[in-house]
Motif scaffolding. Structure first.
Motif, PDB file in Angstrom:
ATOM      1  N   TYR A   1       0.829  -1.199   0.000  1.00  0.00           N
ATOM      2  CA  TYR A   1       0.000   0.000   0.000  1.00  0.00           C
ATOM      3  C   TYR A   1       0.868   1.256   0.000  1.00  0.00           C
ATOM      4  N   TYR A   2       0.422   2.255  -0.744  1.00  0.00           N
ATOM      5  CA  TYR A   2       1.183   3.488  -0.851  1.00  0.00           C
ATOM      6  C   TYR A   2       0.249   4.678  -0.733  1.00  0.00           C
ATOM      7  N   ASP A   3       0.811   5.798  -0.359  1.00  0.00           N
ATOM      8  CA  ASP A   3       0.043   7.033  -0.380  1.00  0.00           C
ATOM      9  C   ASP A   3      -0.004   7.506  -1.829  1.00  0.00           C
ATOM     10  N   GLY A   4      -0.978   6.987  -2.554  1.00  0.00           N
ATOM     11  CA  GLY A   4      -1.040   7.210  -3.985  1.00  0.00           C
ATOM     12  C   GLY A   4      -1.225   8.652  -4.398  1.00  0.00           C
ATOM     13  N   VAL A   5      -1.931   9.453  -3.577  1.00  0.00           N
ATOM     14  CA  VAL A   5      -2.133  10.863  -3.925  1.00  0.00           C
ATOM     15  C   VAL A   5      -0.796  11.579  -4.026  1.00  0.00           C
ATOM     16  N   GLU A   6       0.057  11.392  -3.037  1.00  0.00           N
ATOM     17  CA  GLU A   6       1.363  12.040  -3.058  1.00  0.00           C
ATOM     18  C   GLU A   6       2.223  11.503  -4.193  1.00  0.00           C
ATOM     19  N   LEU A   7       2.150  10.198  -4.439  1.00  0.00           N
ATOM     20  CA  LEU A   7       2.959   9.617  -5.504  1.00  0.00           C
ATOM     21  C   LEU A   7       2.530  10.123  -6.875  1.00  0.00           C
ATOM     22  N   ILE A   8       1.223  10.254  -7.081  1.00  0.00           N
ATOM     23  CA  ILE A   8       0.730  10.766  -8.360  1.00  0.00           C
ATOM     24  C   ILE A   8       1.141  12.221  -8.543  1.00  0.00           C
ATOM     25  N   TYR A   9       0.971  13.037  -7.501  1.00  0.00           N
ATOM     26  CA  TYR A   9       1.373  14.440  -7.600  1.00  0.00           C
ATOM     27  C   TYR A   9       2.878  14.563  -7.813  1.00  0.00           C
ATOM     28  N   ARG A  10       3.633  13.694  -7.167  1.00  0.00           N
ATOM     29  CA  ARG A  10       5.084  13.844  -7.163  1.00  0.00           C
ATOM     30  C   ARG A  10       5.742  13.265  -8.416  1.00  0.00           C
ATOM     31  N   TYR A  11       5.230  12.114  -8.860  1.00  0.00           N
ATOM     32  CA  TYR A  11       5.902  11.423  -9.971  1.00  0.00           C
ATOM     33  C   TYR A  11       5.028  11.222 -11.199  1.00  0.00           C
ATOM     34  N   GLY A  12       3.723  11.400 -11.097  1.00  0.00           N
ATOM     35  CA  GLY A  12       2.840  11.182 -12.231  1.00  0.00           C
ATOM     36  C   GLY A  12       2.909   9.752 -12.732  1.00  0.00           C
ATOM     37  N   VAL A  13       2.895   9.572 -14.059  1.00  0.00           N
ATOM     38  CA  VAL A  13       2.894   8.226 -14.635  1.00  0.00           C
ATOM     39  C   VAL A  13       4.177   7.476 -14.322  1.00  0.00           C
ATOM     40  N   ASP A  14       5.244   8.201 -13.991  1.00  0.00           N
ATOM     41  CA  ASP A  14       6.521   7.541 -13.712  1.00  0.00           C
ATOM     42  C   ASP A  14       6.447   6.656 -12.474  1.00  0.00           C
ATOM     43  N   ALA A  15       5.464   6.882 -11.603  1.00  0.00           N
ATOM     44  CA  ALA A  15       5.352   6.084 -10.377  1.00  0.00           C
ATOM     45  C   ALA A  15       4.901   4.653 -10.662  1.00  0.00           C
ATOM     46  N   PHE A  16       4.225   4.429 -11.786  1.00  0.00           N
ATOM     47  CA  PHE A  16       3.717   3.096 -12.101  1.00  0.00           C
ATOM     48  C   PHE A  16       4.879   2.142 -12.349  1.00  0.00           C
ATOM     49  N   PRO A  17       4.816   0.906 -11.840  1.00  0.00           N
ATOM     50  CA  PRO A  17       3.686   0.206 -11.222  1.00  0.00           C
ATOM     51  C   PRO A  17       3.620   0.313  -9.702  1.00  0.00           C
ATOM     52  N   PHE A  18       4.212   1.344  -9.119  1.00  0.00           N
ATOM     53  CA  PHE A  18       4.102   1.620  -7.686  1.00  0.00           C
ATOM     54  C   PHE A  18       4.754   0.533  -6.828  1.00  0.00           C
ATOM     55  N   THR A  19       5.748  -0.136  -7.361  1.00  0.00           N
ATOM     56  CA  THR A  19       6.460  -1.147  -6.581  1.00  0.00           C
ATOM     57  C   THR A  19       7.581  -0.490  -5.784  1.00  0.00           C
ATOM     58  N   LYS A  20       8.054  -1.203  -4.788  1.00  0.00           N
ATOM     59  CA  LYS A  20       9.149  -0.689  -3.979  1.00  0.00           C
ATOM     60  C   LYS A  20      10.377  -0.427  -4.843  1.00  0.00           C
ATOM     61  N   GLU A  21      10.653  -1.332  -5.791  1.00  0.00           N
ATOM     62  CA  GLU A  21      11.817  -1.173  -6.659  1.00  0.00           C
ATOM     63  C   GLU A  21      11.699   0.095  -7.506  1.00  0.00           C
ATOM     64  N   LYS A  22      10.506   0.350  -8.052  1.00  0.00           N
ATOM     65  CA  LYS A  22      10.305   1.534  -8.882  1.00  0.00           C
ATOM     66  C   LYS A  22      10.446   2.803  -8.063  1.00  0.00           C
ATOM     67  N   LEU A  23       9.867   2.821  -6.862  1.00  0.00           N
ATOM     68  CA  LEU A  23       9.939   4.015  -6.021  1.00  0.00           C
ATOM     69  C   LEU A  23      11.356   4.249  -5.512  1.00  0.00           C
ATOM     70  N   ASP A  24      12.088   3.167  -5.230  1.00  0.00           N
ATOM     71  CA  ASP A  24      13.491   3.316  -4.838  1.00  0.00           C
ATOM     72  C   ASP A  24      14.291   3.972  -5.962  1.00  0.00           C
ATOM     73  N   GLU A  25      14.017   3.552  -7.191  1.00  0.00           N
ATOM     74  CA  GLU A  25      14.693   4.135  -8.352  1.00  0.00           C
ATOM     75  C   GLU A  25      14.380   5.621  -8.483  1.00  0.00           C
ATOM     76  N   LEU A  26      13.109   5.980  -8.302  1.00  0.00           N
ATOM     77  CA  LEU A  26      12.713   7.387  -8.394  1.00  0.00           C
ATOM     78  C   LEU A  26      13.342   8.210  -7.273  1.00  0.00           C
ATOM     79  N   ARG A  27      13.421   7.633  -6.083  1.00  0.00           N
ATOM     80  CA  ARG A  27      14.021   8.348  -4.959  1.00  0.00           C
ATOM     81  C   ARG A  27      15.515   8.574  -5.186  1.00  0.00           C
TER      82      ARG A  27
END
Length: 478
Positions: A162-188
């Motif tokens: 589970y993720y705080d999707g509102v913040e992720l959408i505002y912060r990363y837009g489509v780049d956040a998909f598929p919202f996995t830990k690996e993807k978010l680690d890469e974005l961070r």
């Protein structure tokens, strides 16, 4: 679930699982128990969808990344986020992504539900299914809306669910998909790399522009002229009433800081750059014409980049960049409200020094006072004794630390705003001014508390407050 987001801190708080979240694969039976009921195994289709049926089997969602979207038509921040979410959803669907959203309504009647759903391209829980909606709110501990909870198809890890999707959408837009830990680690990691290499030049320039505008709007000032200065990025707009009210105060503080630095000598300097969120060129020029500092050109793409980069959620916002080009604080507006020109240079060391001075000054303040315009006794509180961040009911600006607070109705004022009166004159002033505490009840914390107990109460408080104390989000113009 409430997740605070701060680019200046470790970004691990971007991903958080509710303490009561289950860890199980989203099989058809799991999806049915989550999104359906004993009498319903389907979801409503988008009203705009051209399909033979207006229903989709819940089992059809198996294998998809699912966003459970808690929202309501009556609350402006929900409507603002809705527009952003639609853009992201449609882009992901056009790319063939296995993403689906299920709307869980907090609206109060069927007409409002249907009106809000008209433009939604995703699925919905039927409005009449109150039990499922309540169960979802409880399961995901929804404290405020909009809220977007992301479920992975293979839901086997708590920290991957589970993720705080509102913040992720505002912060990363489509780049956040598929919202996995690996993807978010890469974005961070990419985000951290950008912040580590941040300079005032790469913040404020782009391949087509290396200059800012001065007050004439025609003369170009090189961005490189800001190197070595403390710089405030002022995100604001003429349509935003809190912005219009704060700007004169900021102008006054800016001029006092500039004068003090000039008298001090030594080459130290302070500058502000206006980052406009105005809706048209004439509004930008009219508003900027009142300001004594520099500005990005109107509708320059850097303005949107900065808002996303600093995760700006509301305006007015004053972000302070140090002489080394690194971010000092995103709380410049609050610091100016609290400490005026003494806040400069806005560093942690300066704020710590000012807080100590405030603590010493508070020792000599009366423990309680009657304040002109309020009928109840106000008690002096600190963050350690029941206080905390608040909106001053006298000057309408944010405060923190010490405050005079009404323990009966939550009315709060800065210690400097107290106008001490006798109990009788306080009552008379209160009747004359007719100030309702509900009109001041605008903080997100209070709204969230109302949401947890009564959406009707939350709506009434929000509507009443916004009529006199509107909060304008930069996301309004996203």
């Amino acid at each position: 679930m409430k997740v605070e987001m701060n680019l200046d801190n470790d970004s691990n708080n971007l991903v958080q699982a509710p303490t009561n979240g289950d860890s199980e694969k989203l099989s058809p039976s799991t999806l049915s128990s989550l999104l359906g009921s004993k009498d319903r195994d389907y979801l409503l289709c988008s009203t705009a969808a051209a399909a033979e049926t207006d229903q989709v089997k819940i089992s059809d969602l198996e294998g998809k990344v699912i966003g459970i979207y808690f929202s309501a038509n009556w609350y402006p921040p929900c409507r603002n986020f809705n527009r952003v979410l639609i853009g992201v959803y449609e882009q992901l669907k056009s790319n063939g992504s296995n993403f689906e959203i299920v709307f869980v309504s907090s609206d109060e009647d069927l007409d409002a539900f249907n009106s809000y759903r008209e433009n939604m391209p995703w699925l919905s829980i039927p409005f009449s299914d109150l039990e499922t909606k309540k169960a979802l709110n409880r399961k995901y501990d929804v404290e405020s809306i909009p809220c977007l909870v992301i479920l992975q198809p293979d839901n086997t890890k708590d920290d991957d669910t589970y993720y705080d999707g509102v913040e992720l959408i505002y912060r990363y837009g489509v780049d956040a998909f598929p919202f996995t830990k690996e993807k978010l680690d890469e974005l961070r990691r990419e985000e951290k790399r950008k912040h580590d290499s941040q300079t005032v030049t790469n913040l404020l320039t782009n391949p087509e522009r290396d200059y800012l505008l001065d007050q004439t709007i025609t003369r170009k000032v090189p961005v490189d002229s800001l190197k070595g200065k403390t710089v405030g990025l002022y995100l604001s707009a003429q349509w935003c009433m809190p912005c219009v009210e704060f700007t004169p105060k900021l102008i006054s503080i800016y001029q006092k800081i500039k004068q003090a630095l000039q008298e001090k000598g030594g080459g130290e300097d302070f500058e502000i750059v206006f980052v406009s969120n105005d809706r048209d060129q004439s509004s930008f020029e009219s508003y900027f014409g009142t300001m004594p500092w520099l500005a990005l050109p109107f509708r320059d793409p850097t303005a949107r980049t900065l808002a996303k980069y600093f995760d700006v959620q509301w305006i007015p916002c004053l972000i302070i960049i140090g002489p080394d080009g690194k971010t000092v604080t995103k709380q410049g507006r609050n610091l100016i409200n609290l400490y005026q020109e003494n806040a400069y240079p806005f560093t942690d060391a300066k704020v710590e020094s000012l807080e100590k001075e405030m603590e010493e000054a508070a020792k000599s303040l009366p423990r309680s006072e009657y304040h002109a315009g309020h009928r109840h006794l106000l008690t002096l509180v600190s963050e350690g004794s029941g206080g905390g961040p608040f909106i001053c009911c006298d000057c309408d600006e944010q405060g923190s630390g010490w405050a005079y607070q009404c323990l009966e109705c939550g009315y709060e004022v800065h210690p400097r705003c107290i106008r001490a009166v006798t109990p009788q004159s306080s009552i008379e002033d209160r009747i004359q001014l007719d100030l309702s505490p509900q009109l001041r009840d605008v903080s997100h914390e209070r709204f969230s508390a109302d949401m947890a107990t009564s959406p009707i109460l939350a709506r009434n408080h929000a509507n009443e407050a916004s009529s006199k104390f509107p909060f304008f989000f930069i996301r309004n113009n996203s």
